[in-house]
Design a protein around this motif. Structure first.
Motif, PDB file in Angstrom:
ATOM      1  N   LEU A  37       7.764  51.101 -40.291  1.00  0.00           N
ATOM      2  CA  LEU A  37       6.268  52.295 -41.251  1.00  0.00           C
ATOM      3  C   LEU A  37       7.569  52.605 -42.524  1.00  0.00           C
ATOM      4  CD1 LEU A  37       7.926  54.357 -37.557  1.00  0.00           C
ATOM      5  CD2 LEU A  37       6.312  53.082 -37.837  1.00  0.00           C
ATOM      6  N   ASN A  38       6.618  52.920 -43.364  1.00  0.00           N
ATOM      7  CA  ASN A  38       6.162  53.167 -45.130  1.00  0.00           C
ATOM      8  C   ASN A  38       6.521  55.126 -44.578  1.00  0.00           C
ATOM      9  OD1 ASN A  38       6.201  52.903 -47.497  1.00  0.00           O
ATOM     10  ND2 ASN A  38       4.338  52.786 -47.892  1.00  0.00           N
ATOM     11  N   PHE A  39       8.100  55.469 -44.343  1.00  0.00           N
ATOM     12  CA  PHE A  39       7.325  56.844 -44.582  1.00  0.00           C
ATOM     13  C   PHE A  39       8.508  57.305 -46.065  1.00  0.00           C
ATOM     14  CE2 PHE A  39       8.699  56.629 -39.747  1.00  0.00           C
ATOM     15  CZ  PHE A  39       7.099  57.520 -40.176  1.00  0.00           C
ATOM     16  N   PRO A  40       7.821  58.483 -46.291  1.00  0.00           N
ATOM     17  CA  PRO A  40       8.014  59.183 -47.851  1.00  0.00           C
ATOM     18  C   PRO A  40       9.943  59.087 -47.451  1.00  0.00           C
ATOM     19  CG  PRO A  40       7.054  60.695 -46.787  1.00  0.00           C
ATOM     20  CD  PRO A  40       6.248  59.626 -45.977  1.00  0.00           C
ATOM     21  N   ILE A  41      10.792  58.403 -47.279  1.00  0.00           N
ATOM     22  CA  ILE A  41      12.309  58.960 -47.393  1.00  0.00           C
ATOM     23  C   ILE A  41      12.638  58.491 -48.650  1.00  0.00           C
ATOM     24  CG2 ILE A  41      14.208  58.047 -45.965  1.00  0.00           C
ATOM     25  CD1 ILE A  41      12.655  57.799 -43.772  1.00  0.00           C
ATOM     26  N   SER A  42      13.225  59.012 -49.282  1.00  0.00           N
ATOM     27  CA  SER A  42      14.312  58.340 -50.939  1.00  0.00           C
ATOM     28  C   SER A  42      15.367  58.150 -50.269  1.00  0.00           C
ATOM     29  CB  SER A  42      14.140  59.999 -51.676  1.00  0.00           C
ATOM     30  OG  SER A  42      14.663  60.627 -51.314  1.00  0.00           O
ATOM     31  N   SER A  43      15.760  59.216 -49.426  1.00  0.00           N
ATOM     32  CA  SER A  43      17.531  58.838 -48.985  1.00  0.00           C
ATOM     33  C   SER A  43      18.061  57.951 -47.902  1.00  0.00           C
ATOM     34  CB  SER A  43      18.174  59.300 -49.052  1.00  0.00           C
ATOM     35  OG  SER A  43      18.415  59.981 -50.779  1.00  0.00           O
ATOM     36  N   VAL A  44      18.828  57.245 -47.370  1.00  0.00           N
ATOM     37  CA  VAL A  44      19.126  56.950 -45.484  1.00  0.00           C
ATOM     38  C   VAL A  44      20.777  56.551 -46.232  1.00  0.00           C
ATOM     39  CG1 VAL A  44      19.349  54.867 -44.383  1.00  0.00           C
ATOM     40  CG2 VAL A  44      17.668  55.586 -45.697  1.00  0.00           C
ATOM     41  N   ILE A  45      20.966  57.147 -44.621  1.00  0.00           N
ATOM     42  CA  ILE A  45      22.912  57.502 -44.894  1.00  0.00           C
ATOM     43  C   ILE A  45      22.837  56.446 -43.334  1.00  0.00           C
ATOM     44  CG2 ILE A  45      24.603  58.888 -44.217  1.00  0.00           C
ATOM     45  CD1 ILE A  45      23.355  61.233 -45.321  1.00  0.00           C
ATOM     46  N   VAL A  46      23.572  55.159 -43.204  1.00  0.00           N
ATOM     47  CA  VAL A  46      23.604  54.568 -42.241  1.00  0.00           C
ATOM     48  C   VAL A  46      25.451  54.714 -41.711  1.00  0.00           C
ATOM     49  CG1 VAL A  46      24.550  52.350 -41.740  1.00  0.00           C
ATOM     50  CG2 VAL A  46      22.521  52.272 -43.463  1.00  0.00           C
ATOM     51  N   TRP A  68      19.724  45.549 -43.870  1.00  0.00           N
ATOM     52  CA  TRP A  68      18.963  45.835 -44.767  1.00  0.00           C
ATOM     53  C   TRP A  68      17.453  46.246 -44.463  1.00  0.00           C
ATOM     54  CZ3 TRP A  68      21.175  46.727 -49.436  1.00  0.00           C
ATOM     55  CH2 TRP A  68      21.874  45.780 -49.302  1.00  0.00           C
ATOM     56  N   ASN A  69      16.892  45.670 -43.009  1.00  0.00           N
ATOM     57  CA  ASN A  69      15.580  46.828 -43.060  1.00  0.00           C
ATOM     58  C   ASN A  69      15.897  48.357 -43.269  1.00  0.00           C
ATOM     59  OD1 ASN A  69      13.308  46.618 -42.315  1.00  0.00           O
ATOM     60  ND2 ASN A  69      13.790  46.712 -40.422  1.00  0.00           N
ATOM     61  N   ILE A  70      16.602  48.667 -42.506  1.00  0.00           N
ATOM     62  CA  ILE A  70      17.546  50.086 -42.800  1.00  0.00           C
ATOM     63  C   ILE A  70      17.191  50.523 -43.949  1.00  0.00           C
ATOM     64  CG2 ILE A  70      18.576  51.918 -41.445  1.00  0.00           C
ATOM     65  CD1 ILE A  70      18.660  50.317 -39.529  1.00  0.00           C
ATOM     66  N   ALA A  71      18.542  50.148 -44.703  1.00  0.00           N
ATOM     67  CA  ALA A  71      18.586  50.285 -45.450  1.00  0.00           C
ATOM     68  C   ALA A  71      17.141  50.471 -46.354  1.00  0.00           C
ATOM     69  CB  ALA A  71      19.465  49.849 -46.377  1.00  0.00           C
ATOM     70  N   GLY A  72      16.161  49.879 -46.210  1.00  0.00           N
ATOM     71  CA  GLY A  72      14.829  49.239 -47.335  1.00  0.00           C
ATOM     72  C   GLY A  72      14.299  50.788 -47.151  1.00  0.00           C
ATOM     73  N   MET A  78       5.704  52.208 -54.747  1.00  0.00           N
ATOM     74  CA  MET A  78       4.948  53.256 -54.729  1.00  0.00           C
ATOM     75  C   MET A  78       4.867  54.431 -54.521  1.00  0.00           C
ATOM     76  SD  MET A  78       2.768  50.817 -56.724  1.00  0.00           S
ATOM     77  CE  MET A  78       2.018  50.778 -56.375  1.00  0.00           C
ATOM     78  N   ARG A  79       6.093  54.817 -53.534  1.00  0.00           N
ATOM     79  CA  ARG A  79       6.188  56.172 -53.351  1.00  0.00           C
ATOM     80  C   ARG A  79       7.021  57.035 -53.819  1.00  0.00           C
ATOM     81  NH1 ARG A  79       4.142  56.836 -47.194  1.00  0.00           N
ATOM     82  NH2 ARG A  79       3.392  58.266 -47.757  1.00  0.00           N
ATOM     83  N   ASP A  80       8.442  56.584 -54.085  1.00  0.00           N
ATOM     84  CA  ASP A  80       9.745  57.018 -55.139  1.00  0.00           C
ATOM     85  C   ASP A  80       9.913  56.222 -55.678  1.00  0.00           C
ATOM     86  OD1 ASP A  80      10.237  58.952 -52.723  1.00  0.00           O
ATOM     87  OD2 ASP A  80      10.817  57.172 -51.346  1.00  0.00           O
ATOM     88  N   PRO A  81      10.354  57.082 -57.400  1.00  0.00           N
ATOM     89  CA  PRO A  81      11.380  56.093 -58.505  1.00  0.00           C
ATOM     90  C   PRO A  81      12.431  55.703 -57.689  1.00  0.00           C
ATOM     91  CG  PRO A  81      11.352  58.869 -58.660  1.00  0.00           C
ATOM     92  CD  PRO A  81      10.768  58.361 -57.400  1.00  0.00           C
ATOM     93  N   LEU A  82      13.030  55.878 -56.932  1.00  0.00           N
ATOM     94  CA  LEU A  82      14.377  55.830 -56.949  1.00  0.00           C
ATOM     95  C   LEU A  82      14.607  55.545 -55.147  1.00  0.00           C
ATOM     96  CD1 LEU A  82      17.277  54.924 -57.906  1.00  0.00           C
ATOM     97  CD2 LEU A  82      17.602  57.352 -58.183  1.00  0.00           C
ATOM     98  N   GLY A  83      15.878  54.860 -54.934  1.00  0.00           N
ATOM     99  CA  GLY A  83      16.082  55.016 -53.040  1.00  0.00           C
ATOM    100  C   GLY A  83      18.037  55.428 -53.179  1.00  0.00           C
ATOM    101  N   LEU A  84      18.355  55.637 -52.525  1.00  0.00           N
ATOM    102  CA  LEU A  84      19.626  55.891 -52.575  1.00  0.00           C
ATOM    103  C   LEU A  84      19.486  55.747 -51.267  1.00  0.00           C
ATOM    104  CD1 LEU A  84      22.878  57.223 -53.093  1.00  0.00           C
ATOM    105  CD2 LEU A  84      21.975  59.025 -51.718  1.00  0.00           C
ATOM    106  N   VAL A  85      21.095  54.665 -50.915  1.00  0.00           N
ATOM    107  CA  VAL A  85      21.773  53.974 -49.431  1.00  0.00           C
ATOM    108  C   VAL A  85      23.466  54.592 -49.837  1.00  0.00           C
ATOM    109  CG1 VAL A  85      22.105  52.236 -48.045  1.00  0.00           C
ATOM    110  CG2 VAL A  85      19.446  52.891 -49.327  1.00  0.00           C
TER     111      VAL A  85
END
Length: 88
Positions: A37-46, A68-72, A78-85
């Motif tokens: 799924l291509n959601f606009p999620i900018s941060s993921v906490i595992v 890495w699929n979860i972290a990805g 094309m939606r977020d300039p930065l992602g945080l895991v």
């Protein structure tokens, strides 16, 4: 909002639409949220590197590709300039 395999198809669809529209600020989810799924999620906490095999079943380690699929999900192209895991 929360997202997991125990939700009905209609409820998961509703939650996914609300996330996509930006109406949800925080999502607690299982690996179902990482299924392409291509959601606009900018941060993921595992929270953990294990996953349940079902109610009352044993827990299994996430594979390298599952992690890495979860972290990805963080910082989608094309939606977020930065992602945080984060992994506490």
């Amino acid at each position: 909002a929360y997202h997991h395999a125990g939700l009905s198809h209609d409820m998961r669809y509703l939650v996914e639409q609300l996330i996509d529209r930006g109406d949800v600020d925080v999502v607690a989810g299982t690996t179902t949220l990482a299924q392409g799924l291509n959601f606009p999620i900018s941060s993921v906490i595992v929270e953990t590197l294990t996953k349940s095999q079902g109610f009352g079943q044993e827990w299994k380690d996430l594979t390298y590709s599952e992690f890495w699929n979860i972290a990805g999900r963080a910082g989608r192209a094309m939606r977020d300039p930065l992602g945080l895991v984060a992994f506490p």
